[in-house]
Design a protein around this motif. Structure first.
Motif, PDB file in Angstrom:
ATOM      1  N   CYS A   2       0.826  -1.202   0.000  1.00 20.19           N
ATOM      2  CA  CYS A   2       0.000   0.000   0.000  1.00 20.19           C
ATOM      3  C   CYS A   2       0.865   1.259   0.000  1.00 20.19           C
ATOM      4  O   CYS A   2       0.596   2.210  -0.737  1.00 20.19           O
ATOM      5  N   CYS A   3       1.931   1.251   0.809  1.00 19.14           N
ATOM      6  CA  CYS A   3       2.837   2.409   0.880  1.00 19.14           C
ATOM      7  C   CYS A   3       3.543   2.626  -0.454  1.00 19.14           C
ATOM      8  O   CYS A   3       3.729   3.769  -0.897  1.00 19.14           O
ATOM      9  N   PHE A   4       3.943   1.521  -1.089  1.00 17.20           N
ATOM     10  CA  PHE A   4       4.624   1.648  -2.382  1.00 17.20           C
ATOM     11  C   PHE A   4       3.678   2.238  -3.431  1.00 17.20           C
ATOM     12  O   PHE A   4       4.073   3.087  -4.233  1.00 17.20           O
ATOM     13  N   ILE A   5       2.432   1.765  -3.440  1.00 15.24           N
ATOM     14  CA  ILE A   5       1.450   2.280  -4.403  1.00 15.24           C
ATOM     15  C   ILE A   5       1.230   3.774  -4.184  1.00 15.24           C
ATOM     16  O   ILE A   5       1.188   4.561  -5.142  1.00 15.24           O
ATOM     17  N   ARG A   6       1.096   4.177  -2.925  1.00 16.90           N
ATOM     18  CA  ARG A   6       0.911   5.602  -2.617  1.00 16.90           C
ATOM     19  C   ARG A   6       2.089   6.429  -3.125  1.00 16.90           C
ATOM     20  O   ARG A   6       1.908   7.480  -3.752  1.00 16.90           O
ATOM     21  N   MET A   7       3.283   5.949  -2.876  1.00 17.23           N
ATOM     22  CA  MET A   7       4.480   6.678  -3.293  1.00 17.23           C
ATOM     23  C   MET A   7       4.561   6.751  -4.818  1.00 17.23           C
ATOM     24  O   MET A   7       4.819   7.811  -5.396  1.00 17.23           O
ATOM     25  N   SER A   8       4.327   5.607  -5.480  1.00 20.32           N
ATOM     26  CA  SER A   8       4.426   5.550  -6.938  1.00 20.32           C
ATOM     27  C   SER A   8       3.424   6.489  -7.600  1.00 20.32           C
ATOM     28  O   SER A   8       3.781   7.271  -8.490  1.00 20.32           O
ATOM     29  N   CYS A   9       2.171   6.435  -7.170  1.00 22.55           N
ATOM     30  CA  CYS A   9       1.133   7.271  -7.777  1.00 22.55           C
ATOM     31  C   CYS A   9       1.390   8.752  -7.515  1.00 22.55           C
ATOM     32  O   CYS A   9       1.188   9.596  -8.394  1.00 22.55           O
ATOM     33  N   SER A  10       1.836   9.079  -6.309  1.00 23.32           N
ATOM     34  CA  SER A  10       2.094  10.481  -5.963  1.00 23.32           C
ATOM     35  C   SER A  10       3.254  11.049  -6.770  1.00 23.32           C
ATOM     36  O   SER A  10       3.192  12.183  -7.261  1.00 23.32           O
ATOM     37  N   ILE A  11       4.324  10.269  -6.908  1.00 27.04           N
ATOM     38  CA  ILE A  11       5.476  10.737  -7.692  1.00 27.04           C
ATOM     39  C   ILE A  11       5.080  10.902  -9.158  1.00 27.04           C
ATOM     40  O   ILE A  11       5.442  11.891  -9.810  1.00 27.04           O
ATOM     41  N   GLN A  12       4.328   9.937  -9.694  1.00 24.84           N
ATOM     42  CA  GLN A  12       3.917  10.033 -11.096  1.00 24.84           C
ATOM     43  C   GLN A  12       3.045  11.267 -11.331  1.00 24.84           C
ATOM     44  O   GLN A  12       3.170  11.940 -12.374  1.00 24.84           O
ATOM     45  N   LEU A  13       2.159  11.556 -10.397  1.00 20.94           N
ATOM     46  CA  LEU A  13       1.323  12.757 -10.546  1.00 20.94           C
ATOM     47  C   LEU A  13       2.187  14.011 -10.579  1.00 20.94           C
ATOM     48  O   LEU A  13       1.973  14.911 -11.409  1.00 20.94           O
ATOM     49  N   TRP A  14       3.183  14.102  -9.706  1.00 20.38           N
ATOM     50  CA  TRP A  14       4.069  15.268  -9.696  1.00 20.38           C
ATOM     51  C   TRP A  14       4.835  15.366 -11.016  1.00 20.38           C
ATOM     52  O   TRP A  14       4.955  16.446 -11.597  1.00 20.38           O
ATOM     53  N   LEU A  15       5.352  14.258 -11.490  1.00 22.76           N
ATOM     54  CA  LEU A  15       6.101  14.257 -12.752  1.00 22.76           C
ATOM     55  C   LEU A  15       5.210  14.691 -13.921  1.00 22.76           C
ATOM     56  O   LEU A  15       5.645  15.439 -14.807  1.00 22.76           O
ATOM     57  N   ILE A  16       3.975  14.214 -13.941  1.00 18.51           N
ATOM     58  CA  ILE A  16       3.042  14.568 -15.018  1.00 18.51           C
ATOM     59  C   ILE A  16       2.745  16.063 -15.008  1.00 18.51           C
ATOM     60  O   ILE A  16       2.659  16.695 -16.067  1.00 18.51           O
ATOM     61  N   CYS A  21      12.119  17.259 -20.064  1.00 20.89           N
ATOM     62  CA  CYS A  21      12.845  16.081 -20.562  1.00 20.89           C
ATOM     63  C   CYS A  21      13.170  15.097 -19.440  1.00 20.89           C
ATOM     64  O   CYS A  21      13.049  13.879 -19.605  1.00 20.89           O
ATOM     65  N   ILE A  22      13.580  15.626 -18.291  1.00 22.89           N
ATOM     66  CA  ILE A  22      13.968  14.756 -17.181  1.00 22.89           C
ATOM     67  C   ILE A  22      12.759  14.051 -16.582  1.00 22.89           C
ATOM     68  O   ILE A  22      12.786  12.837 -16.332  1.00 22.89           O
ATOM     69  N   THR A  23      11.681  14.803 -16.330  1.00 17.07           N
ATOM     70  CA  THR A  23      10.505  14.176 -15.733  1.00 17.07           C
ATOM     71  C   THR A  23       9.872  13.150 -16.683  1.00 17.07           C
ATOM     72  O   THR A  23       9.344  12.132 -16.233  1.00 17.07           O
ATOM     73  N   LYS A  24       9.923  13.412 -17.978  1.00 20.17           N
ATOM     74  CA  LYS A  24       9.393  12.439 -18.940  1.00 20.17           C
ATOM     75  C   LYS A  24      10.206  11.151 -18.915  1.00 20.17           C
ATOM     76  O   LYS A  24       9.656  10.054 -19.028  1.00 20.17           O
ATOM     77  N   MET A  25      11.523  11.285 -18.779  1.00 20.68           N
ATOM     78  CA  MET A  25      12.368  10.108 -18.701  1.00 20.68           C
ATOM     79  C   MET A  25      12.069   9.305 -17.436  1.00 20.68           C
ATOM     80  O   MET A  25      11.944   8.082 -17.474  1.00 20.68           O
TER      81      MET A  25
END
Length: 410
Positions: A2-16, A21-25
Protein backbone atom coordinates in the motif's frame (compact mmCIF):
# COMPACT_ATOMS: atom_id res chain seq x y z
CA UNK A 1 2.50 -2.73 -0.88
CA UNK A 2 0.00 0.00 0.00
CA UNK A 3 2.84 2.41 0.88
CA UNK A 4 4.62 1.65 -2.38
CA UNK A 5 1.45 2.28 -4.40
CA UNK A 6 0.91 5.60 -2.62
CA UNK A 7 4.48 6.68 -3.29
CA UNK A 8 4.43 5.55 -6.94
CA UNK A 9 1.13 7.27 -7.78
CA UNK A 10 2.09 10.48 -5.96
CA UNK A 11 5.48 10.74 -7.69
CA UNK A 12 3.92 10.03 -11.10
CA UNK A 13 1.32 12.76 -10.55
CA UNK A 14 4.07 15.27 -9.70
CA UNK A 15 6.10 14.26 -12.75
CA UNK A 16 3.04 14.57 -15.02
CA UNK A 17 2.27 18.06 -13.71
CA UNK A 18 5.87 19.24 -14.25
CA UNK A 19 6.68 18.10 -17.81
CA UNK A 20 10.23 18.41 -19.09
CA UNK A 21 12.84 16.08 -20.56
CA UNK A 22 13.97 14.76 -17.18
CA UNK A 23 10.51 14.18 -15.73
CA UNK A 24 9.39 12.44 -18.94
CA UNK A 25 12.37 10.11 -18.70
CA UNK A 26 11.61 9.33 -15.06
CA UNK A 27 7.95 8.81 -15.89
CA UNK A 28 8.89 6.25 -18.51
CA UNK A 29 10.63 4.18 -15.80
CA UNK A 30 7.45 4.13 -13.71
CA UNK A 31 5.53 3.16 -16.85
CA UNK A 32 7.71 0.08 -17.43
CA UNK A 33 7.42 -1.03 -13.81
CA UNK A 34 3.63 -0.51 -13.81
CA UNK A 35 3.29 -2.20 -17.20
CA UNK A 36 4.74 -5.42 -15.79
CA UNK A 37 2.54 -5.30 -12.69
CA UNK A 38 -0.57 -4.50 -14.73
CA UNK A 39 0.05 -7.42 -17.09
CA UNK A 40 -0.15 -9.89 -14.19
CA UNK A 41 -3.67 -8.84 -13.11
CA UNK A 42 -5.10 -5.70 -14.78
CA UNK A 43 -8.30 -5.51 -12.73
CA UNK A 44 -6.47 -5.92 -9.41
CA UNK A 45 -3.84 -3.36 -10.44
CA UNK A 46 -6.47 -0.72 -11.15
CA UNK A 47 -8.80 -1.48 -8.26
CA UNK A 48 -5.96 -1.48 -5.68
CA UNK A 49 -5.09 2.07 -6.70
CA UNK A 50 -8.70 3.11 -6.93
CA UNK A 51 -9.30 1.88 -3.37
CA UNK A 52 -6.52 4.17 -2.10
CA UNK A 53 -6.96 7.29 -4.24
CA UNK A 54 -10.52 7.21 -5.56
CA UNK A 55 -11.75 7.03 -9.15
CA UNK A 56 -8.87 8.93 -10.80
CA UNK A 57 -5.17 8.43 -10.13
CA UNK A 58 -1.71 8.54 -11.70
CA UNK A 59 -0.33 5.20 -12.94
CA UNK A 60 1.22 3.62 -16.03
CA UNK A 61 2.86 6.95 -16.81
CA UNK A 62 -0.52 8.65 -17.35
CA UNK A 63 -3.65 9.85 -15.59
CA UNK A 64 -6.07 6.96 -15.22
CA UNK A 65 -9.63 8.31 -15.20
CA UNK A 66 -12.21 5.95 -13.70
CA UNK A 67 -14.90 8.42 -12.64
CA UNK A 68 -18.00 7.63 -14.71
CA UNK A 69 -18.90 11.27 -15.40
CA UNK A 70 -15.36 12.13 -16.47
CA UNK A 71 -15.12 9.06 -18.71
CA UNK A 72 -18.44 9.73 -20.45
CA UNK A 73 -17.38 13.33 -21.10
CA UNK A 74 -14.09 12.13 -22.57
CA UNK A 75 -15.57 9.54 -24.92
CA UNK A 76 -18.26 11.99 -26.10
CA UNK A 77 -15.71 14.71 -26.98
CA UNK A 78 -13.32 14.96 -29.95
CA UNK A 79 -10.25 12.91 -29.11
CA UNK A 80 -6.59 13.55 -29.82
CA UNK A 81 -5.05 10.12 -30.30
CA UNK A 82 -1.53 8.73 -30.63
CA UNK A 83 0.08 5.28 -30.78
CA UNK A 84 -1.30 3.91 -27.52
CA UNK A 85 -3.30 0.75 -27.06
CA UNK A 86 -4.61 -0.29 -23.66
CA UNK A 87 -1.68 -0.06 -21.27
CA UNK A 88 0.95 -0.02 -24.04
CA UNK A 89 2.96 2.70 -25.75
CA UNK A 90 3.52 1.54 -29.32
CA UNK A 91 5.98 2.21 -32.12
CA UNK A 92 3.79 3.68 -34.92
CA UNK A 93 5.77 2.26 -37.83
CA UNK A 94 5.05 -1.28 -36.66
CA UNK A 95 1.39 -0.70 -37.58
CA UNK A 96 -0.57 0.55 -40.58
CA UNK A 97 -0.32 4.28 -41.16
CA UNK A 98 -4.11 4.74 -41.11
CA UNK A 99 -4.95 2.48 -38.18
CA UNK A 100 -8.20 4.14 -36.96
CA UNK A 101 -7.41 3.74 -33.24
CA UNK A 102 -4.39 6.04 -33.68
CA UNK A 103 -6.19 8.76 -35.69
CA UNK A 104 -7.29 11.97 -33.98
CA UNK A 105 -10.67 13.57 -34.54
CA UNK A 106 -11.00 16.66 -36.67
CA UNK A 107 -11.95 18.74 -33.64
CA UNK A 108 -8.83 17.65 -31.73
CA UNK A 109 -6.01 18.39 -34.14
CA UNK A 110 -6.73 15.59 -36.60
CA UNK A 111 -8.20 15.46 -40.08
CA UNK A 112 -11.54 14.11 -41.29
CA UNK A 113 -9.92 10.75 -42.04
CA UNK A 114 -11.00 9.04 -38.83
CA UNK A 115 -14.64 10.00 -39.34
CA UNK A 116 -14.42 8.86 -42.96
CA UNK A 117 -13.02 5.44 -42.08
CA UNK A 118 -15.37 5.03 -39.11
CA UNK A 119 -18.38 5.68 -41.33
CA UNK A 120 -16.96 3.40 -44.03
CA UNK A 121 -16.80 0.49 -41.59
CA UNK A 122 -20.22 1.25 -40.09
CA UNK A 123 -22.06 1.79 -43.38
CA UNK A 124 -20.22 -0.42 -45.88
CA UNK A 125 -17.90 -3.05 -44.42
CA UNK A 126 -19.77 -4.37 -41.36
CA UNK A 127 -23.24 -4.58 -43.02
CA UNK A 128 -21.68 -6.57 -45.88
CA UNK A 129 -20.10 -8.94 -43.36
CA UNK A 130 -23.42 -9.41 -41.54
CA UNK A 131 -25.16 -10.09 -44.86
CA UNK A 132 -22.61 -12.78 -45.69
CA UNK A 133 -23.17 -14.42 -42.29
CA UNK A 134 -26.93 -14.48 -42.93
CA UNK A 135 -26.43 -15.80 -46.48
CA UNK A 136 -24.08 -18.58 -45.37
CA UNK A 137 -25.71 -19.21 -42.02
CA UNK A 138 -24.89 -22.92 -42.02
CA UNK A 139 -21.14 -22.34 -42.36
CA UNK A 140 -20.98 -19.67 -39.66
CA UNK A 141 -23.18 -21.64 -37.30
CA UNK A 142 -20.81 -24.57 -37.75
CA UNK A 143 -17.86 -22.41 -36.67
CA UNK A 144 -19.69 -21.68 -33.42
CA UNK A 145 -20.89 -25.24 -32.84
CA UNK A 146 -17.42 -26.69 -33.38
CA UNK A 147 -15.81 -24.00 -31.22
CA UNK A 148 -18.25 -24.28 -28.32
CA UNK A 149 -17.85 -28.07 -28.29
CA UNK A 150 -14.07 -27.74 -27.91
CA UNK A 151 -14.44 -24.98 -25.31
CA UNK A 152 -16.77 -27.10 -23.20
CA UNK A 153 -15.07 -30.47 -23.67
CA UNK A 154 -11.42 -29.45 -23.61
CA UNK A 155 -8.99 -28.48 -20.87
CA UNK A 156 -8.70 -24.87 -19.76
CA UNK A 157 -5.76 -23.91 -22.02
CA UNK A 158 -7.39 -25.58 -25.02
CA UNK A 159 -10.66 -23.79 -24.25
CA UNK A 160 -8.89 -20.43 -23.94
CA UNK A 161 -7.15 -20.90 -27.29
CA UNK A 162 -10.32 -22.06 -29.04
CA UNK A 163 -12.21 -18.89 -28.13
CA UNK A 164 -9.64 -16.90 -30.11
CA UNK A 165 -9.44 -19.38 -32.99
CA UNK A 166 -13.22 -19.61 -33.31
CA UNK A 167 -13.39 -15.82 -33.42
CA UNK A 168 -10.64 -15.67 -36.06
CA UNK A 169 -12.42 -18.17 -38.33
CA UNK A 170 -15.72 -16.36 -37.96
CA UNK A 171 -14.54 -12.75 -38.31
CA UNK A 172 -12.03 -13.15 -41.13
CA UNK A 173 -14.47 -15.18 -43.22
CA UNK A 174 -17.25 -12.64 -42.56
CA UNK A 175 -15.19 -9.55 -43.41
CA UNK A 176 -13.09 -10.84 -46.29
CA UNK A 177 -15.57 -13.29 -47.82
CA UNK A 178 -13.32 -16.36 -47.87
CA UNK A 179 -12.69 -19.10 -45.27
CA UNK A 180 -9.24 -19.45 -43.71
CA UNK A 181 -7.02 -22.50 -43.84
CA UNK A 182 -6.09 -23.87 -40.42
CA UNK A 183 -2.50 -22.79 -41.08
CA UNK A 184 -3.67 -19.20 -41.49
CA UNK A 185 -5.87 -19.49 -38.40
CA UNK A 186 -2.79 -20.49 -36.40
CA UNK A 187 -0.71 -17.68 -37.93
CA UNK A 188 -3.34 -15.09 -37.02
CA UNK A 189 -3.66 -16.63 -33.56
CA UNK A 190 0.08 -16.12 -33.06
CA UNK A 191 -0.18 -12.51 -34.22
CA UNK A 192 -3.04 -11.92 -31.80
CA UNK A 193 -1.88 -13.73 -28.65
CA UNK A 194 1.47 -15.33 -29.48
CA UNK A 195 4.85 -14.94 -27.83
CA UNK A 196 7.20 -11.92 -27.73
CA UNK A 197 8.61 -12.53 -31.22
CA UNK A 198 5.32 -12.99 -33.09
CA UNK A 199 2.61 -11.12 -31.16
CA UNK A 200 1.62 -8.12 -33.26
CA UNK A 201 1.02 -5.75 -30.34
CA UNK A 202 3.80 -6.95 -28.03
CA UNK A 203 6.43 -6.75 -30.79
CA UNK A 204 5.47 -3.11 -31.31
CA UNK A 205 5.33 -2.13 -27.62
CA UNK A 206 7.95 0.19 -26.15
CA UNK A 207 10.47 -0.50 -24.70
CA UNK A 208 10.32 -4.22 -25.59
CA UNK A 209 10.34 -3.49 -29.33
CA UNK A 210 13.93 -2.23 -29.05
CA UNK A 211 15.11 -5.60 -27.68
CA UNK A 212 13.21 -7.75 -30.20
CA UNK A 213 13.41 -5.52 -33.29
CA UNK A 214 16.03 -7.67 -35.03
CA UNK A 215 14.30 -10.95 -34.15
CA UNK A 216 10.88 -10.50 -35.71
CA UNK A 217 11.18 -12.75 -38.75
CA UNK A 218 8.31 -14.88 -37.45
CA UNK A 219 6.04 -11.84 -37.13
CA UNK A 220 6.96 -10.56 -40.59
CA UNK A 221 6.45 -13.98 -42.20
CA UNK A 222 3.00 -14.40 -40.68
CA UNK A 223 1.92 -10.90 -41.64
CA UNK A 224 3.05 -11.54 -45.22
CA UNK A 225 0.93 -14.70 -45.44
CA UNK A 226 -2.14 -13.02 -43.98
CA UNK A 227 -1.68 -10.05 -46.33
CA UNK A 228 -1.62 -12.46 -49.29
CA UNK A 229 -4.94 -13.89 -48.09
CA UNK A 230 -6.43 -10.39 -47.71
CA UNK A 231 -5.18 -9.14 -51.09
CA UNK A 232 -6.68 -12.22 -52.77
CA UNK A 233 -10.00 -12.03 -50.93
CA UNK A 234 -13.39 -11.15 -52.48
CA UNK A 235 -13.46 -7.93 -50.42
CA UNK A 236 -10.24 -6.64 -51.98
CA UNK A 237 -11.20 -7.90 -55.44
CA UNK A 238 -14.07 -5.40 -55.41
CA UNK A 239 -12.14 -2.61 -53.71
CA UNK A 240 -11.86 0.73 -55.49
CA UNK A 241 -10.12 3.67 -53.79
CA UNK A 242 -12.48 6.57 -53.28
CA UNK A 243 -13.61 9.32 -50.98
CA UNK A 244 -15.67 6.91 -48.85
CA UNK A 245 -12.61 4.82 -47.88
CA UNK A 246 -10.09 7.64 -47.54
CA UNK A 247 -8.62 7.17 -51.03
CA UNK A 248 -6.25 4.50 -49.76
CA UNK A 249 -4.55 2.26 -52.29
CA UNK A 250 -5.25 -1.47 -52.03
CA UNK A 251 -2.11 -2.32 -50.05
CA UNK A 252 -2.62 0.44 -47.47
CA UNK A 253 -6.27 -0.53 -47.15
CA UNK A 254 -5.38 -4.22 -46.68
CA UNK A 255 -2.72 -3.34 -44.09
CA UNK A 256 -5.23 -1.25 -42.15
CA UNK A 257 -7.78 -4.09 -42.25
CA UNK A 258 -5.20 -6.55 -40.95
CA UNK A 259 -4.58 -4.38 -37.88
CA UNK A 260 -8.30 -3.84 -37.34
CA UNK A 261 -9.15 -7.54 -37.65
CA UNK A 262 -6.27 -8.83 -35.49
CA UNK A 263 -6.42 -6.19 -32.75
CA UNK A 264 -10.07 -5.13 -32.61
CA UNK A 265 -12.11 -7.95 -34.15
CA UNK A 266 -10.01 -10.79 -32.70
CA UNK A 267 -8.74 -9.50 -29.35
CA UNK A 268 -11.68 -7.28 -28.42
CA UNK A 269 -14.37 -9.73 -29.52
CA UNK A 270 -12.64 -12.75 -27.97
CA UNK A 271 -12.46 -10.92 -24.64
CA UNK A 272 -16.19 -10.28 -24.95
CA UNK A 273 -16.82 -13.98 -25.59
CA UNK A 274 -14.77 -14.94 -22.53
CA UNK A 275 -17.15 -12.83 -20.45
CA UNK A 276 -20.22 -14.30 -22.13
CA UNK A 277 -19.02 -17.83 -21.37
CA UNK A 278 -17.54 -17.31 -17.90
CA UNK A 279 -19.07 -14.09 -16.55
CA UNK A 280 -22.76 -14.96 -16.68
CA UNK A 281 -23.84 -17.00 -13.64
CA UNK A 282 -25.38 -20.40 -14.34
CA UNK A 283 -28.48 -19.43 -12.38
CA UNK A 284 -29.10 -16.22 -14.34
CA UNK A 285 -32.60 -16.46 -15.82
CA UNK A 286 -32.30 -15.47 -19.48
CA UNK A 287 -35.08 -15.96 -22.03
CA UNK A 288 -33.03 -17.14 -25.01
CA UNK A 289 -36.00 -16.57 -27.31
CA UNK A 290 -36.06 -12.88 -26.44
CA UNK A 291 -33.34 -11.16 -28.49
CA UNK A 292 -33.42 -8.01 -26.37
CA UNK A 293 -32.92 -9.99 -23.16
CA UNK A 294 -30.03 -11.89 -24.74
CA UNK A 295 -28.49 -8.56 -25.73
CA UNK A 296 -28.93 -7.23 -22.17
CA UNK A 297 -27.27 -10.35 -20.78
CA UNK A 298 -24.23 -9.74 -22.98
CA UNK A 299 -24.04 -6.03 -22.15
CA UNK A 300 -24.13 -6.79 -18.42
CA UNK A 301 -21.40 -9.41 -18.74
CA UNK A 302 -19.25 -6.87 -20.58
CA UNK A 303 -20.03 -4.16 -18.02
CA UNK A 304 -18.69 -6.27 -15.14
CA UNK A 305 -15.39 -6.83 -16.93
CA UNK A 306 -14.86 -4.62 -19.93
CA UNK A 307 -13.43 -6.38 -23.04
CA UNK A 308 -11.69 -3.12 -23.96
CA UNK A 309 -10.56 -1.57 -20.70
CA UNK A 310 -8.98 1.78 -21.60
CA UNK A 311 -9.38 4.55 -24.16
CA UNK A 312 -6.15 6.53 -24.44
CA UNK A 313 -6.01 10.13 -25.57
CA UNK A 314 -3.77 13.16 -25.26
CA UNK A 315 -5.24 16.29 -23.66
CA UNK A 316 -5.57 19.08 -26.23
CA UNK A 317 -5.69 21.67 -23.43
CA UNK A 318 -5.19 21.71 -19.68
CA UNK A 319 -8.02 20.23 -17.66
CA UNK A 320 -8.97 19.85 -14.01
CA UNK A 321 -9.47 16.36 -12.58
CA UNK A 322 -9.84 15.08 -9.05
CA UNK A 323 -6.66 12.96 -9.05
CA UNK A 324 -5.26 11.01 -6.10
CA UNK A 325 -8.15 12.44 -4.06
CA UNK A 326 -7.55 16.15 -4.78
CA UNK A 327 -8.50 18.48 -7.62
CA UNK A 328 -5.48 19.07 -9.82
CA UNK A 329 -4.83 20.95 -13.04
CA UNK A 330 -3.41 18.54 -15.59
CA UNK A 331 -1.41 20.20 -18.37
CA UNK A 332 -2.10 19.94 -22.09
CA UNK A 333 -0.35 17.08 -23.94
CA UNK A 334 -0.77 14.78 -20.92
CA UNK A 335 -1.63 11.17 -21.72
CA UNK A 336 -4.97 10.19 -20.18
CA UNK A 337 -6.38 6.69 -19.96
CA UNK A 338 -10.17 6.80 -19.72
CA UNK A 339 -10.89 3.51 -17.94
CA UNK A 340 -14.14 2.05 -19.24
CA UNK A 341 -13.53 -0.89 -16.91
CA UNK A 342 -13.43 1.22 -13.73
CA UNK A 343 -16.23 3.56 -14.82
CA UNK A 344 -18.46 0.57 -15.54
CA UNK A 345 -18.10 -0.45 -11.89
CA UNK A 346 -18.91 3.02 -10.52
CA UNK A 347 -21.33 2.38 -7.64
CA UNK A 348 -22.91 5.82 -8.02
CA UNK A 349 -24.22 4.76 -11.42
CA UNK A 350 -24.62 0.98 -11.16
CA UNK A 351 -25.97 -0.25 -7.82
CA UNK A 352 -24.10 -3.30 -6.47
CA UNK A 353 -21.74 -3.00 -9.45
CA UNK A 354 -19.99 -6.36 -8.95
CA UNK A 355 -23.30 -8.24 -8.94
CA UNK A 356 -24.54 -9.64 -12.25
CA UNK A 357 -27.99 -8.25 -13.09
CA UNK A 358 -28.91 -8.06 -16.76
CA UNK A 359 -32.28 -6.50 -15.90
CA UNK A 360 -30.83 -3.25 -14.56
CA UNK A 361 -33.17 -0.42 -15.48
CA UNK A 362 -30.37 1.92 -16.55
CA UNK A 363 -28.20 -0.63 -18.39
CA UNK A 364 -29.14 0.37 -21.95
CA UNK A 365 -28.70 4.09 -21.40
CA UNK A 366 -25.65 3.95 -19.10
CA UNK A 367 -23.45 1.22 -20.60
CA UNK A 368 -20.20 2.50 -22.15
CA UNK A 369 -18.46 -0.69 -23.27
CA UNK A 370 -18.30 0.16 -26.95
CA UNK A 371 -16.66 3.57 -26.38
CA UNK A 372 -20.06 5.21 -26.54
CA UNK A 373 -22.60 6.31 -23.93
CA UNK A 374 -25.65 4.09 -24.10
CA UNK A 375 -26.65 1.35 -26.51
CA UNK A 376 -28.71 2.23 -29.56
CA UNK A 377 -28.95 -0.22 -32.44
CA UNK A 378 -29.18 2.60 -34.98
CA UNK A 379 -26.65 5.20 -33.88
CA UNK A 380 -23.05 4.92 -35.04
CA UNK A 381 -21.58 7.56 -32.72
CA UNK A 382 -18.32 9.40 -33.29
CA UNK A 383 -15.86 6.79 -32.03
CA UNK A 384 -18.20 3.94 -31.17
CA UNK A 385 -16.71 0.57 -32.13
CA UNK A 386 -17.84 0.16 -35.75
CA UNK A 387 -17.80 -3.62 -35.41
CA UNK A 388 -20.20 -3.55 -32.46
CA UNK A 389 -23.18 -5.02 -34.30
CA UNK A 390 -21.33 -8.03 -35.70
CA UNK A 391 -19.69 -8.66 -32.31
CA UNK A 392 -23.09 -8.61 -30.60
CA UNK A 393 -24.58 -10.96 -33.19
CA UNK A 394 -21.70 -13.38 -32.76
CA UNK A 395 -21.87 -13.21 -28.95
CA UNK A 396 -25.65 -13.72 -29.00
CA UNK A 397 -25.35 -16.91 -31.04
CA UNK A 398 -22.64 -18.24 -28.72
CA UNK A 399 -24.67 -17.43 -25.61
CA UNK A 400 -27.75 -19.21 -26.95
CA UNK A 401 -25.77 -22.32 -27.81
CA UNK A 402 -23.53 -22.45 -24.72
CA UNK A 403 -26.38 -21.94 -22.24
CA UNK A 404 -27.74 -25.35 -23.15
CA UNK A 405 -24.61 -26.93 -21.63
CA UNK A 406 -23.71 -26.79 -17.95
CA UNK A 407 -20.13 -28.05 -17.92
CA UNK A 408 -17.63 -25.52 -19.26
CA UNK A 409 -13.92 -26.38 -19.13
CA UNK A 410 -12.81 -22.76 -19.31
Amino acid sequence: MCCFIRMSCSIQLWLIRHPNCITKMLLSLFYVRDLIAYSINPKKFLQNRQAIFGQNFAALGRIIVGDYKDVTEIIASPQKRAAYLGRARLMPRKFSKNFPLFLSDEGAGGSALHETLHNHFWVDVVPSAVTLIDTKETEFTQYIQDGVKIIQDGKKKQAEDEIFKMTIRYMFHAFFGAPLTEKLVNDIFDLAVGGPLSNQVLTGTKPFVYFTYCFQCSRSSKIKKVMEYIMGSPLLAEYVPGEANGNQDSEDYASMLLDVLVIAATLGTSNLIVQVITGIPDDAEIDLNDNKEVMMAILEAARRKSPVNTVNLVLSEERKFVVNGKEKTIPAKTLVGASIGLASLDGSVFSSPDVYNHKRENLMKAVINFNHLGFDAKGSGTRQCPGRNIAMKYASDILKLSRSHKAVAY
